[in-house]
Design a protein around this motif. Structure first.
Motif, PDB file in Angstrom:
ATOM      1  N   ALA A   1     -10.076 -12.987 -17.811  1.00 14.98           N
ATOM      2  CA  ALA A   1      -9.980 -11.722 -18.543  1.00 14.98           C
ATOM      3  C   ALA A   1     -11.170 -10.840 -18.205  1.00 14.98           C
ATOM      4  O   ALA A   1     -12.271 -11.326 -17.945  1.00 14.98           O
ATOM      5  N   GLY A   2     -10.943  -9.550 -18.170  1.00 17.89           N
ATOM      6  CA  GLY A   2     -12.003  -8.609 -17.853  1.00 17.89           C
ATOM      7  C   GLY A   2     -12.055  -8.243 -16.387  1.00 17.89           C
ATOM      8  O   GLY A   2     -12.781  -7.345 -15.994  1.00 17.89           O
ATOM      9  N   THR A   3     -11.287  -8.932 -15.561  1.00 21.81           N
ATOM     10  CA  THR A   3     -11.222  -8.626 -14.133  1.00 21.81           C
ATOM     11  C   THR A   3     -10.245  -7.480 -13.925  1.00 21.81           C
ATOM     12  O   THR A   3      -9.197  -7.422 -14.563  1.00 21.81           O
ATOM     13  N   ARG A   4     -10.576  -6.571 -13.023  1.00 23.24           N
ATOM     14  CA  ARG A   4      -9.661  -5.475 -12.715  1.00 23.24           C
ATOM     15  C   ARG A   4      -8.546  -5.977 -11.814  1.00 23.24           C
ATOM     16  O   ARG A   4      -8.778  -6.707 -10.858  1.00 23.24           O
ATOM     17  N   LEU A   5      -7.331  -5.574 -12.139  1.00 21.24           N
ATOM     18  CA  LEU A   5      -6.165  -5.927 -11.345  1.00 21.24           C
ATOM     19  C   LEU A   5      -5.512  -4.659 -10.828  1.00 21.24           C
ATOM     20  O   LEU A   5      -5.519  -3.624 -11.493  1.00 21.24           O
ATOM     21  N   ALA A   6      -4.917  -4.755  -9.643  1.00 23.12           N
ATOM     22  CA  ALA A   6      -4.139  -3.652  -9.073  1.00 23.12           C
ATOM     23  C   ALA A   6      -2.697  -4.124  -8.970  1.00 23.12           C
ATOM     24  O   ALA A   6      -2.426  -5.185  -8.413  1.00 23.12           O
ATOM     25  N   PHE A   7      -1.788  -3.328  -9.508  1.00 21.00           N
ATOM     26  CA  PHE A   7      -0.358  -3.609  -9.445  1.00 21.00           C
ATOM     27  C   PHE A   7       0.225  -2.616  -8.455  1.00 21.00           C
ATOM     28  O   PHE A   7       0.291  -1.420  -8.731  1.00 21.00           O
ATOM     29  N   LEU A   8       0.613  -3.101  -7.289  1.00 19.33           N
ATOM     30  CA  LEU A   8       1.038  -2.220  -6.207  1.00 19.33           C
ATOM     31  C   LEU A   8       2.548  -2.017  -6.197  1.00 19.33           C
ATOM     32  O   LEU A   8       3.310  -2.961  -6.402  1.00 19.33           O
ATOM     33  N   ALA A   9       2.939  -0.786  -5.919  1.00 20.38           N
ATOM     34  CA  ALA A   9       4.347  -0.486  -5.705  1.00 20.38           C
ATOM     35  C   ALA A   9       4.799  -1.205  -4.444  1.00 20.38           C
ATOM     36  O   ALA A   9       3.973  -1.619  -3.622  1.00 20.38           O
ATOM     37  N   GLY A  10       6.080  -1.331  -4.274  1.00 24.93           N
ATOM     38  CA  GLY A  10       6.599  -2.009  -3.096  1.00 24.93           C
ATOM     39  C   GLY A  10       6.130  -1.353  -1.811  1.00 24.93           C
ATOM     40  O   GLY A  10       6.241  -0.143  -1.642  1.00 24.93           O
ATOM     41  N   SER A  11       5.591  -2.170  -0.923  1.00 30.55           N
ATOM     42  CA  SER A  11       5.183  -1.706   0.403  1.00 30.55           C
ATOM     43  C   SER A  11       6.426  -1.733   1.284  1.00 30.55           C
ATOM     44  O   SER A  11       7.158  -2.723   1.311  1.00 30.55           O
ATOM     45  N   VAL A  12       6.666  -0.639   2.004  1.00 29.16           N
ATOM     46  CA  VAL A  12       7.894  -0.487   2.787  1.00 29.16           C
ATOM     47  C   VAL A  12       7.562  -0.290   4.268  1.00 29.16           C
ATOM     48  O   VAL A  12       6.438   0.054   4.613  1.00 29.16           O
ATOM     49  N   PRO A  13       8.545  -0.470   5.158  1.00 28.27           N
ATOM     50  CA  PRO A  13       8.285  -0.389   6.602  1.00 28.27           C
ATOM     51  C   PRO A  13       8.389   1.030   7.171  1.00 28.27           C
ATOM     52  O   PRO A  13       9.062   1.272   8.171  1.00 28.27           O
ATOM     53  N   LEU A  14       7.701   1.976   6.538  1.00 29.08           N
ATOM     54  CA  LEU A  14       7.676   3.344   7.036  1.00 29.08           C
ATOM     55  C   LEU A  14       6.298   3.634   7.619  1.00 29.08           C
ATOM     56  O   LEU A  14       5.282   3.166   7.089  1.00 29.08           O
ATOM     57  N   ASP A  15       6.251   4.425   8.691  1.00 34.67           N
ATOM     58  CA  ASP A  15       4.964   4.842   9.243  1.00 34.67           C
ATOM     59  C   ASP A  15       4.454   6.033   8.440  1.00 34.67           C
ATOM     60  O   ASP A  15       5.107   6.495   7.487  1.00 34.67           O
ATOM     61  N   ALA A  16       3.276   6.543   8.802  1.00 37.68           N
ATOM     62  CA  ALA A  16       2.653   7.642   8.052  1.00 37.68           C
ATOM     63  C   ALA A  16       3.504   8.905   8.056  1.00 37.68           C
ATOM     64  O   ALA A  16       3.379   9.743   7.167  1.00 37.68           O
ATOM     65  N   GLY A  17       4.397   9.035   9.030  1.00 36.31           N
ATOM     66  CA  GLY A  17       5.281  10.194   9.101  1.00 36.31           C
ATOM     67  C   GLY A  17       6.589   9.991   8.355  1.00 36.31           C
ATOM     68  O   GLY A  17       7.451  10.877   8.374  1.00 36.31           O
ATOM     69  N   GLY A  18       6.766   8.834   7.728  1.00 35.88           N
ATOM     70  CA  GLY A  18       7.977   8.569   6.981  1.00 35.88           C
ATOM     71  C   GLY A  18       9.121   8.013   7.801  1.00 35.88           C
ATOM     72  O   GLY A  18      10.250   7.907   7.321  1.00 35.88           O
ATOM     73  N   GLU A  19       8.840   7.619   9.053  1.00 39.33           N
ATOM     74  CA  GLU A  19       9.874   7.057   9.926  1.00 39.33           C
ATOM     75  C   GLU A  19       9.940   5.540   9.761  1.00 39.33           C
ATOM     76  O   GLU A  19       8.902   4.872   9.673  1.00 39.33           O
TER      77      GLU A  19
ATOM     78  N   GLU B   1       5.838  -6.884   9.611  1.00 37.88           N
ATOM     79  CA  GLU B   1       4.492  -6.571  10.116  1.00 37.88           C
ATOM     80  C   GLU B   1       4.032  -5.206   9.620  1.00 37.88           C
ATOM     81  O   GLU B   1       2.881  -5.040   9.205  1.00 37.88           O
ATOM     82  N   GLN B   2       4.927  -4.217   9.634  1.00 40.17           N
ATOM     83  CA  GLN B   2       4.571  -2.880   9.148  1.00 40.17           C
ATOM     84  C   GLN B   2       4.339  -2.898   7.640  1.00 40.17           C
ATOM     85  O   GLN B   2       3.425  -2.245   7.141  1.00 40.17           O
ATOM     86  N   VAL B   3       5.164  -3.633   6.926  1.00 38.28           N
ATOM     87  CA  VAL B   3       4.999  -3.745   5.478  1.00 38.28           C
ATOM     88  C   VAL B   3       3.626  -4.328   5.154  1.00 38.28           C
ATOM     89  O   VAL B   3       2.922  -3.834   4.271  1.00 38.28           O
ATOM     90  N   ILE B   4       3.212  -5.375   5.859  1.00 40.87           N
ATOM     91  CA  ILE B   4       1.896  -5.982   5.631  1.00 40.87           C
ATOM     92  C   ILE B   4       0.787  -4.984   5.967  1.00 40.87           C
ATOM     93  O   ILE B   4      -0.200  -4.861   5.229  1.00 40.87           O
ATOM     94  N   ALA B   5       0.918  -4.253   7.058  1.00 36.13           N
ATOM     95  CA  ALA B   5      -0.083  -3.238   7.418  1.00 36.13           C
ATOM     96  C   ALA B   5      -0.179  -2.183   6.322  1.00 36.13           C
ATOM     97  O   ALA B   5      -1.288  -1.770   5.932  1.00 36.13           O
ATOM     98  N   ASN B   6       0.960  -1.738   5.805  1.00 35.29           N
ATOM     99  CA  ASN B   6       0.956  -0.749   4.733  1.00 35.29           C
ATOM    100  C   ASN B   6       0.385  -1.332   3.443  1.00 35.29           C
ATOM    101  O   ASN B   6      -0.347  -0.650   2.712  1.00 35.29           O
ATOM    102  N   LEU B   7       0.694  -2.602   3.171  1.00 37.30           N
ATOM    103  CA  LEU B   7       0.151  -3.274   1.989  1.00 37.30           C
ATOM    104  C   LEU B   7      -1.368  -3.332   2.077  1.00 37.30           C
ATOM    105  O   LEU B   7      -2.070  -3.066   1.091  1.00 37.30           O
TER     106      LEU B   7
END
Length: 137
Positions: free
Chosen positions: A24-42, A54-60
């Motif tokens: 308790a007292g530790t900060r947690l981050a709850f991340l939205a789903g990481s998806v296989p889109l590049d920075a341009g949305g492709e 692999e792209q999902v992990i990179a985005n995560l």
């Protein structure tokens, strides 16, 4: 900060833990789903679940770093794969293992689903991570 538990009375998981405990007292981050889109949305890797994973992990990793965390601090994931074939799910899981997420090992669920949010999307990962002390708020 993170205690990973493999329950001795249960079948031992191959590369994940049954539970992760965070004090308790530790900060947690709850991340939205990481998806296989590049920075341009492709979509990256159309028709290729391994390339998409692999792209999902990179985005995560980008999501985590933006909040002052990283892959080794992930305590739980849900890995969604559009497939009913064990071989496809296993191929995606191999990407997860190779990424550093399994170094914890974190608690995870691998799920075969009928479809995901973007046309052609085959993989998505949601995550919860510890944000280490000293990280920006």
């Amino acid at each position: 900060m993170i205690r990973r538990v493999t329950v001795p009375s249960l079948f031992p998981p191959p590369t994940y833990s049954h539970a992760s405990v965070v004090e308790a007292g530790t900060r947690l981050a709850f991340l939205a789903g990481s998806v296989p889109l590049d920075a341009g949305g492709e979509l990256v890797g159309p028709g290729d679940p391994v390339r998409q994973a692999e792209q999902v992990i990179a985005n995560l990793r980008e999501q985590l770093q933006a909040v002052g965390s990283d892959l080794p601090h992930v305590v739980a994931t849900d890995v969604y794969v559009v497939s009913g074939e064990t071989a496809v799910l296993s191929a995606v899981w191999e990407v997860v293992e190779a990424s550093g997420l399994s170094a914890g090992p974190h608690s995870s669920t691998l799920i075969g689903v009928a479809c995901l949010g973007y046309t052609g999307q085959l993989v998505e990962i949601t995550a919860t991570a510890v944000v280490p002390d000293g990280a920006p708020t």
